[in-house]
Each structure stands twice: as structure tokens, then as C-alpha cells.
Design a protein around this motif. Structure first.
Motif, PDB file in Angstrom:
ATOM      1  N   MET A  71       0.860  -1.177   0.000  1.00 24.29           N
ATOM      2  CA  MET A  71       0.000   0.000   0.000  1.00 24.29           C
ATOM      3  C   MET A  71       0.899   1.231   0.000  1.00 24.29           C
ATOM      4  O   MET A  71       1.531   1.547   1.002  1.00 24.29           O
ATOM      5  N   VAL A  72       0.978   1.903  -1.150  1.00 23.38           N
ATOM      6  CA  VAL A  72       1.877   3.042  -1.297  1.00 23.38           C
ATOM      7  C   VAL A  72       1.132   4.179  -1.986  1.00 23.38           C
ATOM      8  O   VAL A  72       0.410   3.949  -2.953  1.00 23.38           O
ATOM      9  N   ASP A  73       1.311   5.372  -1.501  1.00 23.85           N
ATOM     10  CA  ASP A  73       0.779   6.572  -2.150  1.00 23.85           C
ATOM     11  C   ASP A  73      -0.735   6.490  -2.367  1.00 23.85           C
ATOM     12  O   ASP A  73      -1.245   6.911  -3.388  1.00 23.85           O
ATOM     13  N   GLY A  74      -1.442   5.900  -1.408  1.00 24.64           N
ATOM     14  CA  GLY A  74      -2.885   5.822  -1.500  1.00 24.64           C
ATOM     15  C   GLY A  74      -3.405   4.764  -2.443  1.00 24.64           C
ATOM     16  O   GLY A  74      -4.588   4.715  -2.752  1.00 24.64           O
ATOM     17  N   GLY A  75      -2.537   3.887  -2.926  1.00 25.83           N
ATOM     18  CA  GLY A  75      -2.966   2.833  -3.842  1.00 25.83           C
ATOM     19  C   GLY A  75      -2.274   1.525  -3.537  1.00 25.83           C
ATOM     20  O   GLY A  75      -1.516   1.404  -2.583  1.00 25.83           O
ATOM     21  N   MET A  76      -2.562   0.544  -4.372  1.00 27.94           N
ATOM     22  CA  MET A  76      -2.003  -0.788  -4.172  1.00 27.94           C
ATOM     23  C   MET A  76      -0.892  -1.069  -5.176  1.00 27.94           C
ATOM     24  O   MET A  76      -0.963  -0.664  -6.325  1.00 27.94           O
ATOM     25  N   VAL A  77       0.111  -1.805  -4.708  1.00 23.66           N
ATOM     26  CA  VAL A  77       1.221  -2.221  -5.552  1.00 23.66           C
ATOM     27  C   VAL A  77       1.284  -3.741  -5.513  1.00 23.66           C
ATOM     28  O   VAL A  77       1.220  -4.341  -4.437  1.00 23.66           O
ATOM     29  N   SER A  78       1.379  -4.354  -6.680  1.00 30.38           N
ATOM     30  CA  SER A  78       1.556  -5.798  -6.738  1.00 30.38           C
ATOM     31  C   SER A  78       2.539  -6.132  -7.848  1.00 30.38           C
ATOM     32  O   SER A  78       2.812  -5.308  -8.720  1.00 30.38           O
ATOM     33  N   ILE A  79       3.046  -7.330  -7.798  1.00 28.64           N
ATOM     34  CA  ILE A  79       3.996  -7.779  -8.809  1.00 28.64           C
ATOM     35  C   ILE A  79       3.206  -8.404  -9.949  1.00 28.64           C
ATOM     36  O   ILE A  79       2.505  -9.396  -9.752  1.00 28.64           O
ATOM     37  N   ALA A  80       3.312  -7.806 -11.129  1.00 28.96           N
ATOM     38  CA  ALA A  80       2.625  -8.339 -12.300  1.00 28.96           C
ATOM     39  C   ALA A  80       3.390  -9.532 -12.855  1.00 28.96           C
ATOM     40  O   ALA A  80       2.802 -10.562 -13.189  1.00 28.96           O
ATOM     41  N   SER A  81       4.711  -9.394 -12.961  1.00 30.14           N
ATOM     42  CA  SER A  81       5.534 -10.500 -13.445  1.00 30.14           C
ATOM     43  C   SER A  81       6.991 -10.241 -13.103  1.00 30.14           C
ATOM     44  O   SER A  81       7.387  -9.120 -12.792  1.00 30.14           O
ATOM     45  N   VAL A  82       7.760 -11.315 -13.173  1.00 30.91           N
ATOM     46  CA  VAL A  82       9.205 -11.247 -12.988  1.00 30.91           C
ATOM     47  C   VAL A  82       9.835 -11.955 -14.177  1.00 30.91           C
ATOM     48  O   VAL A  82       9.451 -13.080 -14.503  1.00 30.91           O
ATOM     49  N   LYS A  83      10.760 -11.303 -14.818  1.00 26.94           N
ATOM     50  CA  LYS A  83      11.483 -11.875 -15.958  1.00 26.94           C
ATOM     51  C   LYS A  83      12.964 -11.915 -15.603  1.00 26.94           C
ATOM     52  O   LYS A  83      13.517 -10.933 -15.118  1.00 26.94           O
ATOM     53  N   MET A  84      13.579 -13.041 -15.877  1.00 28.54           N
ATOM     54  CA  MET A  84      15.007 -13.218 -15.599  1.00 28.54           C
ATOM     55  C   MET A  84      15.799 -13.130 -16.891  1.00 28.54           C
ATOM     56  O   MET A  84      15.352 -13.600 -17.942  1.00 28.54           O
ATOM     57  N   THR A  85      16.996 -12.542 -16.809  1.00 30.79           N
ATOM     58  CA  THR A  85      17.896 -12.573 -17.956  1.00 30.79           C
ATOM     59  C   THR A  85      18.440 -14.000 -18.070  1.00 30.79           C
ATOM     60  O   THR A  85      18.430 -14.757 -17.088  1.00 30.79           O
TER      61      THR A  85
END
Length: 129
Positions: free
Chosen positions: A29-43
Motif C-alpha cells: 500500500m503506497v501513495d494511496g494505492g495498491m502495488v503488486s507484482i505483475a511478473s518477474v522476468k530473468m535474464t
């Protein structure tokens, strides 16, 4: 280029651990909104993890992204403590904004605009209603 099996496995593990870390560090919960991880990509060399963040009702997305970039070394340190027995080297974390939802909304708006402009959309191909 497609991701290899090991890249996907590491990305999934990192995403799982980061979700737990974000909850622990109160970063969901940051700046009045929600943050989530959409995806993770590895090199391919597994030295960098590209984390795509999905933001919902955040007033200033760029400020949130900068905050995550500033915290990346701290987050990486915590990730290292959790994954030290699974990975030889803890990857560098690079954060990006996931714009998939914005793209979907833009396409839907364009399709709605097209429907409004074409009054004969529901008629058959031969011009008969």
C-alpha cells in the motif's frame, strides 16, 4: 527469445519471495494505492531480475517507481537472506511499471469508439437488417 525452464523457475520463486517481502516491508500500500507484482522476468544468465509492478489507484506512479528503485538494494538484501540456499548469486533487481492494464483500457476505448461510429454494425453482410 523465449525464457528457459530455469529462468521461469527462478522468476517464480523470486516473485513468491518478493510478494512476502512487500507485505513484511509494508510496500503493498503506497501513495494511496495498491502495488503488486505483475511478473518477474530473468535474464538468461540469471544475474538480473526485471520486476514489473502493477499499480492500482496510485496518484504518482513515477514517484512509486523511484521509491522502489531506491529500496532495491535493501529488498535485494532481504531476498538474499531468504534465497541464499537456492541461488548462487542473488540477481540485481530492476523495477519497471507494468502498463498492461493501461493498454487493455486503451484498446477497449478504441473498440467502443469504433462501435459508436459504425451504425450498421449489427446488420448482416448483405446490408439487410
Amino acid at each position: 527469445m523465449t525464457e528457459g525452464k530455469r529462468q521461469k523457475q527462478v522468476a517464480n520463486e523470486i516473485a513468491k519471495e518478493l510478494n512476502d517481502l512487500f507485505l513484511k516491508m509494508s510496500l503493498t500500500m503506497v501513495d494511496g494505492g495498491m502495488v503488486s507484482i505483475a511478473s518477474v522476468k530473468m535474464t538468461p544468465d540469471l544475474y538480473e531480475a526485471r520486476i514489473y509492478l502493477s499499480l492500482f489507484q496510485v496518484k504518482d506512479p513515477q514517484a512509486v517507481l523511484e521509491k522502489f528503485k531506491e529500496l532495491s538494494s535493501e529488498i535485494r538484501g532481504e531476498l538474499g537472506k531468504r534465497m541464499r540456499h537456492q541461488l548462487r548469486i542473488i540477481p540485481q533487481l530492476t523495477f519497471y511499471l507494468d502498463d498492461t492494464l493501461d493498454y487493455v483500457f486503451k484498446i477497449e476505448k478504441l473498440l467502443d469508439d469504433i462501435k459508436k461510429q459504425d451504425p450498421h454494425q449489427d446488420s448482416g453482410k448483405d446490408g439487410q437488417p
